[in-house]
Motif scaffolding. Structure first.
Motif, mmCIF file in Angstrom:
data_model
loop_
_atom_site.group_PDB
_atom_site.id
_atom_site.type_symbol
_atom_site.label_atom_id
_atom_site.label_comp_id
_atom_site.label_asym_id
_atom_site.label_seq_id
_atom_site.Cartn_x
_atom_site.Cartn_y
_atom_site.Cartn_z
ATOM 1 N N UNK B 24 69.747 10.106 -33.497
ATOM 2 C CA UNK B 24 71.692 9.883 -33.489
ATOM 3 C C UNK B 24 72.266 8.510 -34.570
ATOM 4 N N UNK B 25 71.033 8.577 -35.326
ATOM 5 C CA UNK B 25 71.507 6.873 -35.856
ATOM 6 C C UNK B 25 72.645 7.219 -36.623
ATOM 7 N N UNK B 26 72.423 8.891 -38.203
ATOM 8 C CA UNK B 26 73.830 8.584 -38.924
ATOM 9 C C UNK B 26 74.908 9.229 -38.046
ATOM 10 N N UNK B 27 75.004 9.175 -36.950
ATOM 11 C CA UNK B 27 76.468 9.396 -36.180
ATOM 12 C C UNK B 27 76.590 8.548 -35.335
ATOM 13 N N UNK B 28 76.481 7.251 -35.422
ATOM 14 C CA UNK B 28 76.225 6.261 -34.202
ATOM 15 C C UNK B 28 77.802 5.849 -34.635
ATOM 16 N N UNK B 29 78.507 5.505 -35.332
ATOM 17 C CA UNK B 29 79.771 5.166 -35.050
ATOM 18 C C UNK B 29 81.219 6.333 -34.312
ATOM 19 N N UNK B 73 78.505 15.803 -37.455
ATOM 20 C CA UNK B 73 77.677 15.630 -36.186
ATOM 21 C C UNK B 73 77.137 16.880 -35.307
ATOM 22 N N UNK B 74 78.057 17.593 -35.374
ATOM 23 C CA UNK B 74 76.923 18.245 -35.021
ATOM 24 C C UNK B 74 75.648 18.683 -35.683
ATOM 25 N N UNK B 75 75.048 18.777 -36.596
ATOM 26 C CA UNK B 75 74.172 19.411 -37.150
ATOM 27 C C UNK B 75 73.050 17.926 -36.757
ATOM 28 N N UNK B 76 73.363 16.805 -36.700
ATOM 29 C CA UNK B 76 72.825 15.920 -36.413
ATOM 30 C C UNK B 76 72.340 15.531 -34.777
ATOM 31 N N UNK B 77 72.975 16.346 -34.063
ATOM 32 C CA UNK B 77 73.255 17.259 -32.373
ATOM 33 C C UNK B 77 71.623 17.921 -31.792
ATOM 34 N N UNK B 78 71.987 18.884 -33.331
ATOM 35 C CA UNK B 78 71.278 20.161 -32.751
ATOM 36 C C UNK B 78 69.545 19.586 -33.618
ATOM 37 N N UNK B 79 69.830 18.337 -35.104
ATOM 38 C CA UNK B 79 68.352 17.739 -34.845
ATOM 39 C C UNK B 79 67.740 17.459 -33.915
#
Lengths: 273, 272
Positions: B24-29, B73-79
């Motif tokens: 989740x770090x890339x979208x932490x903010x 964000x969705x890409x990060x969640x899916x990963x």
């Protein structure tokens, strides 16, 4: 998978009569009534005439050993077919809202209307007049939005994106947008819809141009769905998720504005007296 | 299907959560808060059986207003969800919503989120509703038991089976799990009892002294150690006991509601 339209053939009639005969044979004088109702939304993606519709088995209020009776009733209908088992005095439960799994909520939303106005009596007493309609269907609209926000993102969007089932995701989201439209129409008492006309009726009732344009854009995605190479199908699926979220977001706004000045808790249901 | 011969431990679960937070770090903010609930938060993980990941993410509202931000964000969640799947542990995707929807957390789930004994914050601040439960959610929560019960009654068809296949036994165990996990929560909601998963049966027993809580224990034991596949009688007994429990609970709840305010008034208060 395609579902079978309910009026396609004699199969439906034959199968329904078979279920009715089995119910009568197994439950006999414990039955007060057996109803069948058609439904515009298939409950599950499986190839069976009863995908559109279900049974309501009503027992006498005095029935004994109801657990046996309920089990017997379930043994008479094909798996995955909707079946509600109640005593007569419990009929009001059919009209209660439920926060539960997505497909169940989608089926239940129109249930009291379809049983009351489109249902058929297969056996016993005609109880359709005793089905009470939700006095405030706006609650069902609210509930559908909450169920989408909670269950759909996790169980449909994330799950299918992880699995790479992009075409299916777009189809599921298209269907969910129609369910959302149907629930929004219910909020205005408009229940008699079909899969084919729900979008048109919705756009007539909800004139927000943004909602209209989202649906138009989604329609374009659907037209291309199934014919895209893998990487474009993936992009299309993410785009579908975005359009779905914006649609949901606008509907929260519609609900909020429609609630102003309304008493959400008007009306009541009561058991038969 | 879990890989054969792999002995999972609690640390496999903890590692999966650590990896999840790293993902989740890339979208932490853009993550306002993250909450862990379920067996891992309650410290009663059954390695190899408990599933991942009972977590709820609250995302900043701005994410759903900006297409590029949303897609990123969705890409990060899916990963992150895909990495959970790769652990080999039983998984289901985590939940997520947006900040402005916090007021729409359904009451039936708030009892998970509001109890320190059954949840743990992973990131950010307290994520529960800012203005309490919405009246609409409360109304639906108070009636959900009645139709949810109908889904569990489907187990009844297996009482007429003279043998049970592997998938059918799987469906029965799934049905039992649904009853065991959700029924006490739904019953509490009907009776407006606020209790977390650890306390709900005790509270229900106080409110409904005739409630046969031992059946819940039997269901739990059966889930933990199902009967042999050829022991049809044992499978039928647990199904029959579960259906009987559902019916007893149904009648007790109707009676209790009737006692307290009159059934008609109760349903009226439920907004219907």
């Amino acid at each position: 998978m395609q579902v079978v339209a309910q009026n396609d053939s004699e199969t439906f009639e034959q199968e329904r009569n078979k279920v009715r005969d089995q119910l009568i044979s197994r439950l006999g004088d414990r039955l007060e009534s057996v109803l069948y109702y058609p439904h515009v939304f298939p409950r599950v993606d499986y190839r069976h005439p009863f995908a559109y519709g279900g049974f309501v088995v009503v027992f006498h209020d005095e029935v004994e050993q109801i657990v046996d009776a309920i089990a017997a009733a379930h043994s008479c209908v094909p798996p995955e077919t909707a079946l509600y088992c109640l005593r007569r005095r419990e009929l009001f439960e059919l009209s209660l809202p439920v926060f539960w799994f997505l497909r169940f909520v989608d089926h239940q939303m129109h249930l009291p209307w379809f049983v009351k106005y489109k249902g058929e009596v297969l056996f016993g007493r005609d109880l359709r007049d005793e089905i009470q309609l939700p006095a405030n269907p706006r609650l069902l609209f609210h509930n559908k939005l909450e169920v989408c926000a909670h269950f759909l993102r996790s169980g449909v969007i994330l799950e299918l994106l992880v699995q790479g089932r992009y075409e299916l995701l777009i189809r599921r989201l298209e269907r969910q947008m129609k369910y959302l439209m149907a629930s929004a129409l219910l909020a205005h008492g408009e229940w008699d819809i079909t899969l084919a006309d729900v979008a048109e009726k919705f756009m007539r009732r909800y004139t927000d141009p943004k909602l209209n344009s989202i649906w138009r854009d989604f329609g374009q995605l659907c037209e291309r769905n199934g014919s895209l190479p893998a990487d474009e199908a993936c992009q299309a699926a993410y785009e579908a998720a975005w359009l779905f979220e914006t649609f949901l977001h606008r509907l929260w706004g519609e609900l909020k504005s429609s609630q102003q000045g309304h008493d959400l808790f008007a009306g009541r249901l009561s058991p038969r007296t | 299907m879990l890989p054969q011969g792999v002995n999972y431990t609690l640390s496999d679960y903890q590692s999966a959560v650590d990896r999840f937070l790293e993902d989740l770090r890339p979208i932490r903010s853009d993550v306002s808060s993250a909450l862990l609930f379920g067996s891992l938060a309650r410290d009663d993980v059954r390695p190899g059986k408990s599933d991942l990941l009972d977590a709820y993410l609250v995302l900043r509202s701005e994410v759903c207003l900006d297409r590029e931000r949303f897609l990123r964000t969705l890409h990060v969640l899916v990963d992150a969800a895909a990495n959970l799947s790769r652990t080999g542990l039983p998984v289901h995707p985590f939940f997520y919503c947006f900040e402005h929807e916090r007021d729409h957390f359904h009451e039936s789930h708030l009892m998970f989120y509001q109890s320190d004994a059954t949840n743990r914050m992973l990131l950010g601040e307290d994520m529960t509703a800012r203005s309490g439960v919405r009246a609409e959610s409360s109304a639906v929560a108070r009636t959900s038991f009645f139709l949810a019960r109908q889904t569990a009654l489907q187990l009844g068809r297996y009482l007429y089976h003279e043998q049970l296949s592997d998938p059918e036994r799987g469906e029965i165990l799934h049905g039992l799990a649904t009853v065991h996990k959700h029924l006490p929560r739904l019953m509490c909601l009907v009776l407006e009892i606020s209790a977390n998963e650890l306390m709900n049966l005790q509270e229900l027993k106080k409110a409904l002294p005739r409630l046969p809580t031992d059946v819940f224990e039997r269901i739990a034991r059966f889930r933990e150690q199902p009967a042999e596949s050829n022991d049809l009688q044992a499978w039928h007994e647990i199904i029959f006991d579960t259906l009987s429990l559902l019916e007893q609970v149904h009648l007790l709840l109707l009676e209790k509601i009737g006692e307290r305010v009159g059934l008609a008034e109760a349903c009226g208060a439920a907004g219907m």
